[in-house]
Design a protein around this motif. Structure first.
Motif, PDB file in Angstrom:
ATOM      1  N   ALA A 454     -23.732 -23.375  20.075  1.00 23.69           N
ATOM      2  CA  ALA A 454     -24.105 -21.964  20.151  1.00 23.69           C
ATOM      3  C   ALA A 454     -24.931 -21.531  18.940  1.00 23.69           C
ATOM      4  N   LYS A 455     -24.781 -22.263  17.838  1.00 23.20           N
ATOM      5  CA  LYS A 455     -25.519 -21.888  16.631  1.00 23.20           C
ATOM      6  C   LYS A 455     -26.282 -23.105  16.119  1.00 23.20           C
ATOM      7  N   PRO A 456     -27.286 -23.542  16.864  1.00 21.47           N
ATOM      8  CA  PRO A 456     -27.951 -24.795  16.503  1.00 21.47           C
ATOM      9  C   PRO A 456     -28.786 -24.710  15.229  1.00 21.47           C
ATOM     10  N   HIS A 457     -29.273 -23.518  14.882  1.00 20.17           N
ATOM     11  CA  HIS A 457     -30.198 -23.441  13.751  1.00 20.17           C
ATOM     12  C   HIS A 457     -29.597 -22.753  12.539  1.00 20.17           C
ATOM     13  N   THR A 458     -28.796 -21.725  12.780  1.00 20.84           N
ATOM     14  CA  THR A 458     -28.236 -20.971  11.661  1.00 20.84           C
ATOM     15  C   THR A 458     -26.879 -20.405  12.079  1.00 20.84           C
ATOM     16  N   THR A 459     -25.953 -20.366  11.124  1.00 19.26           N
ATOM     17  CA  THR A 459     -24.612 -19.864  11.459  1.00 19.26           C
ATOM     18  C   THR A 459     -24.603 -18.355  11.655  1.00 19.26           C
ATOM     19  N   ALA A 521     -28.284 -11.736  16.143  1.00 21.50           N
ATOM     20  CA  ALA A 521     -27.675 -11.762  14.811  1.00 21.50           C
ATOM     21  C   ALA A 521     -26.180 -11.478  14.940  1.00 21.50           C
ATOM     22  N   GLU A 522     -25.379 -12.213  14.178  1.00 20.42           N
ATOM     23  CA  GLU A 522     -23.944 -11.915  14.116  1.00 20.42           C
ATOM     24  C   GLU A 522     -23.801 -10.534  13.471  1.00 20.42           C
ATOM     25  N   PRO A 523     -22.883  -9.714  13.975  1.00 19.19           N
ATOM     26  CA  PRO A 523     -22.784  -8.336  13.454  1.00 19.19           C
ATOM     27  C   PRO A 523     -22.526  -8.294  11.943  1.00 19.19           C
ATOM     28  N   ASP A 524     -21.804  -9.302  11.427  1.00 26.47           N
ATOM     29  CA  ASP A 524     -21.462  -9.233   9.994  1.00 26.47           C
ATOM     30  C   ASP A 524     -22.362 -10.122   9.135  1.00 26.47           C
ATOM     31  N   ALA A 525     -23.506 -10.545   9.688  1.00 26.40           N
ATOM     32  CA  ALA A 525     -24.390 -11.410   8.899  1.00 26.40           C
ATOM     33  C   ALA A 525     -25.015 -10.623   7.759  1.00 26.40           C
ATOM     34  N   PRO A 526     -25.180 -11.263   6.590  1.00 26.23           N
ATOM     35  CA  PRO A 526     -25.780 -10.544   5.456  1.00 26.23           C
ATOM     36  C   PRO A 526     -27.230 -10.148   5.767  1.00 26.23           C
ATOM     37  N   GLN A 527     -27.657  -9.012   5.240  1.00 31.42           N
ATOM     38  CA  GLN A 527     -29.027  -8.547   5.477  1.00 31.42           C
ATOM     39  C   GLN A 527     -30.049  -9.327   4.660  1.00 31.42           C
ATOM     40  N   ASP A 528     -29.568  -9.927   3.563  1.00 31.98           N
ATOM     41  CA  ASP A 528     -30.522 -10.556   2.648  1.00 31.98           C
ATOM     42  C   ASP A 528     -30.483 -12.092   2.721  1.00 31.98           C
ATOM     43  N   ARG A 529     -30.052 -12.600   3.879  1.00 30.85           N
ATOM     44  CA  ARG A 529     -30.008 -14.068   3.989  1.00 30.85           C
ATOM     45  C   ARG A 529     -31.422 -14.621   3.863  1.00 30.85           C
ATOM     46  N   ASP A 530     -31.541 -15.829   3.314  1.00 34.87           N
ATOM     47  CA  ASP A 530     -32.906 -16.341   3.186  1.00 34.87           C
ATOM     48  C   ASP A 530     -33.136 -17.591   4.038  1.00 34.87           C
ATOM     49  N   ASP A 531     -32.231 -17.872   4.965  1.00 36.80           N
ATOM     50  CA  ASP A 531     -32.511 -19.001   5.866  1.00 36.80           C
ATOM     51  C   ASP A 531     -33.370 -18.514   7.031  1.00 36.80           C
ATOM     52  N   LYS A 610     -38.492 -16.426  11.471  1.00 41.35           N
ATOM     53  CA  LYS A 610     -37.745 -15.825  10.349  1.00 41.35           C
ATOM     54  C   LYS A 610     -36.406 -15.286  10.841  1.00 41.35           C
ATOM     55  N   ALA A 611     -35.495 -15.159   9.937  1.00 41.42           N
ATOM     56  CA  ALA A 611     -34.142 -14.744  10.287  1.00 41.42           C
ATOM     57  C   ALA A 611     -34.135 -13.450  11.110  1.00 41.42           C
ATOM     58  N   VAL A 612     -33.353 -13.456  12.173  1.00 40.19           N
ATOM     59  CA  VAL A 612     -33.120 -12.216  12.914  1.00 40.19           C
ATOM     60  C   VAL A 612     -31.918 -11.568  12.238  1.00 40.19           C
TER      61      VAL A 612
END
Ligand SMILES: O=C(O)CCC(=O)C(=O)O
Ligand SMILES: [Fe+3]
Length: 657
Positions: A454-459, A521-531, A610-612
């Motif tokens: 379900a999360k092949p590229h980013t957690t 995007a996961e609801p609790d994902a950080p806004q400043d992730r750089d992946d 780029k990160a969603v």
């Protein structure tokens, strides 16, 4: 005397000898098999070509007053001529020889056995040449590549020369012509190129006549529908001959034919025959009318030699070839419009031929820059650079493009800082985008296409997808709307056709994989992730740690072009980027409903997402191939399912009305 063996029999004895390590026996049988294969094909071609000239016993014009007697008179006379000719030259041979074995010959497989046998009998040069010949048709073969390296390092022969044992006269003459041209030996270059041209048309003629072979019918239909069906596959096969003949050192060289006229015009000019030079220039422009170099050359001829270039016609050979292909192409398109090409097209020349090579990589035939050398004038500038040969076959694709309602190109190679890239808008209306998103929400499965991950590229994001076939199946089960699934098929087809025409591809582009995907995007994902939502990658190779593009499994090496049709913009982040391996961004594209980004699938187009950071980003992702072998049959199957559904639905409606 003794009945000579057919090439499949000889091939089988060769393999038998090989298995029992009888090397001389192997060589004997396989060399004979190859010779017999060539004899068989050239006799067949000769008969078919000869029988083109049959004449009727009836008075001129007499038969034309009856509806189709003229046509069938010719058909029967040709049939009679062919029966006699084949009987004479190919008498004992069966009408049909195993397609599988025929394919092996076309793909130079006998040379893989010969390679070993020559090696075992200490004939190093031949062994190396056999290895080379096999590799030309099977460039990715791991074993043979390592054999080849071995020969180069250990053959013990200085200047080991490896020959293409299947090289044809048009190719050999072409290369000799290039040598002479490089030496500025113009008259010799002219001889070679004229010879190459003549041979090209000859090989092309043979290839075309080999298309007239048997055809698997599901059933005989109306007389004309049966004939039309068979002719459809013949004309398709004939149009493929261009690809098969335009090959240099195993690779498809898209401008093989026109470039000969290019070389010739320059050489004729050099030997003081400007008339012939202009004729060749005009012939070249027939194939590639927009070529800048040649257009400049024409201006040169006009202004510097006083020749009235407008009064010149292309050479007859070029005119004949060009108009034939143009007519055939329009017949094929017409046939395509009402019948599908059977997938089991059986012809003497398999459709897969050279599939490894046509991949759409148009190689530079020769980047041999010839400097200005006529008294500093601004002259004929250089020999041919690789060009797509799309003009001939794609003429009316422009209609397709203009029929695409209001599709507009918004970014081209220039704005996107790279090659074979584009962005166009208005591929879908807001309603259509909404429908597809609804379809994705109802039908897409987490991790689909990524072995269920379900999360092949980013957690930080969940990925879900739906293939066209799954969409149709779910429609059948009533889980999604049939009309949404149909729209999915239609919009992907619209994109496919647009991409095929935009990049002026010389052959048909097939779907290789189609996927309706959302990243959320996961609801609790950080806004400043750089992946990244999707790391930088190429679509048809894997990048090793140094960023080398390795065109091997598990990469989808047959993918030639990619396209993404975006469906929404109400999310944060998620820009599509073209980027270098070190992550420097070359261009960035903001997704929105109806926007299509498309590009060639190789290392020239590394890209990522780029990160969603908030919301859900949905897209219709498509990967295409030029290789029929990898044609995603799911589209046909899905359409069938949906058509049946529609049929049932109408039927039910009629009953209950
Ligand atoms: O969704 C996108 O914009 C690109 C996705 C992509 O490159 C891929 O799936 O290969
Ligand atoms: Fe990609």
């Amino acid at each position: 005397g003794e009945i000579p063996k057919t090439y499949d029999e000889l091939y089988n004895s060769g393999i038998e000898a090989y298995t029992s390590e009888d090397w001389y026996g192997t060589i004997d049988s396989l060399e004979k098999a190859i010779a017999e294969f060539k004899f068989y094909r050239s006799s067949l071609a000769t008969c078919r070509l000869r029988c083109n000239n049959v004449t009727s016993q009836f008075e001129d014009g007499y038969l034309e007053q009856f509806d189709d007697l003229f046509f069938f008179d010719r058909v029967l006379r040709k049939a009679e001529c062919l029966t006699r000719c084949k009987d004479k030259y190919l008498g004992h041979r069966p009408e049909r020889i195993s397609q599988e074995i025929t394919n092996d010959f076309v793909l130079n497989v006998p040379y893989s056995y010969l390679q070993m046998a020559y090696y075992k009998t200490d004939q190093m040069e031949k062994a190396a040449s056999a290895a080379y010949t096999f590799l030309l048709a099977n460039p990715d073969d791991v074993m043979m590549n390592s054999n080849m390296d071995w020969y180069q390092a250990n053959s013990g022969i200085e200047n080991l020369v490896m020959e293409d044992m299947e090289a044809k006269p048009h190719q050999i003459n072409y290369m000799q012509g290039q040598d002479a041209y490089g030496q500025e030996d113009w008259s010799e270059a002219i001889d070679y190129f004229e010879q190459s041209l003549e041979e090209f048309y000859k090989v092309d003629g043979e290839c075309r006549s080999l298309c007239e072979g048997p055809h698997e019918y599901e059933e005989f239909q109306d007389l004309y529908i049966s004939i039309g069906t068979h002719y459809h596959s013949v004309v398709n096969c004939r149009l493929n001959c261009f690809q098969k003949t335009s090959v240099l050192e195993g690779k498809f060289a898209g401008d093989f034919l026109p470039s000969i006229y290019h070389y010739l015009q320059y050489a004729y000019f050099q030997v003081g025959e400007p008339d012939k030079a202009v004729q060749c220039a005009v012939s070249y422009l027939l194939f590639l009318p927009e070529d800048e170099v040649m257009t400049k050359n024409m201006e040169f001829y006009e202004t510097q030699t006083g020749i009235n270039v407008d009064s010149y016609q292309p050479r007859d050979d070029a005119k004949l070839y060009h108009s034939r292909v143009t007519v055939e192409d329009s017949l094929k398109k017409f046939a395509d419009s009402f019948m599908t090409l059977p997938s089991n097209v059986v012809a003497d020349t398999p459709v897969e031929e050279f599939s490894e090579k046509k991949k759409g990589d148009i190689d530079d035939i020769d980047a041999n820059n010839i400097e200005d050398d006529v008294e500093g004038e601004d002259v004929i500038i250089e020999t041919s650079k690789a060009k797509y040969f799309g003009e001939i076959q794609n003429d009316d694709d422009d209609d397709v493009r203009s029929n695409m309602d209001n599709v507009t190109i918004v970014m081209t190679e220039k704005e996107l800082n790279g090659t074979l890239r584009m962005v166009a808008d208005l591929f879908a209306s807001q309603m259509q985008c909404d429908q597809l998103i609804e379809l994705a929400l109802a039908g897409a499965v987490e991790g689909d296409g990524y072995s269920g991950k379900a999360k092949p590229h980013t957690t930080f994001e969940t990925f879900s997808g739906l293939t066209v076939l799954n969409a149709a199946e779910k429609a059948r089960e009533g889980l999604v709307k049939a009309e949404d699934a149909l729209l999915y098929l239609d919009l992907s087809e619209k994109a496919r056709r647009y991409v095929e025409s935009y990049f002026k591809l010389p052959t048909r582009l097939f779907f290789s994989y189609t996927h309706l995907v959302c990243r959320e995007a996961e609801p609790d994902a950080p806004q400043d992730r750089d992946d990244l939502s999707h790391p930088i990658h190429a679509d048809n190779c894997w990048l090793d740690d140094k960023g080398n593009c390795i065109k091997k499994s598990p990469a989808y090496v047959w993918r030639d072009y990619s396209a993404l049709m975006y469906l929404n913009e109400d999310f944060e982040g998620g820009e599509f980027i073209f980027a270098r391996f070190n992550k420097t961004v070359e261009a960035s594209v903001q997704p929105k409903c109806g926007r299509l980004v498309s590009f060639s699938a190789g290392e020239e187009n590394l890209h990522g997402v780029k990160a969603v950071t908030k919301g859900r980003r949905c897209a219709l992702a498509m990967w295409y191939t030029l290789d029929t072998k990898y044609d995603e049959k799911a589209h046909i199957e899905a359409r069938e399912i949906l058509e049946n559904l529609q049929h049932d639905e109408l039927y039910l409606r009629r009953i209950y009305q």
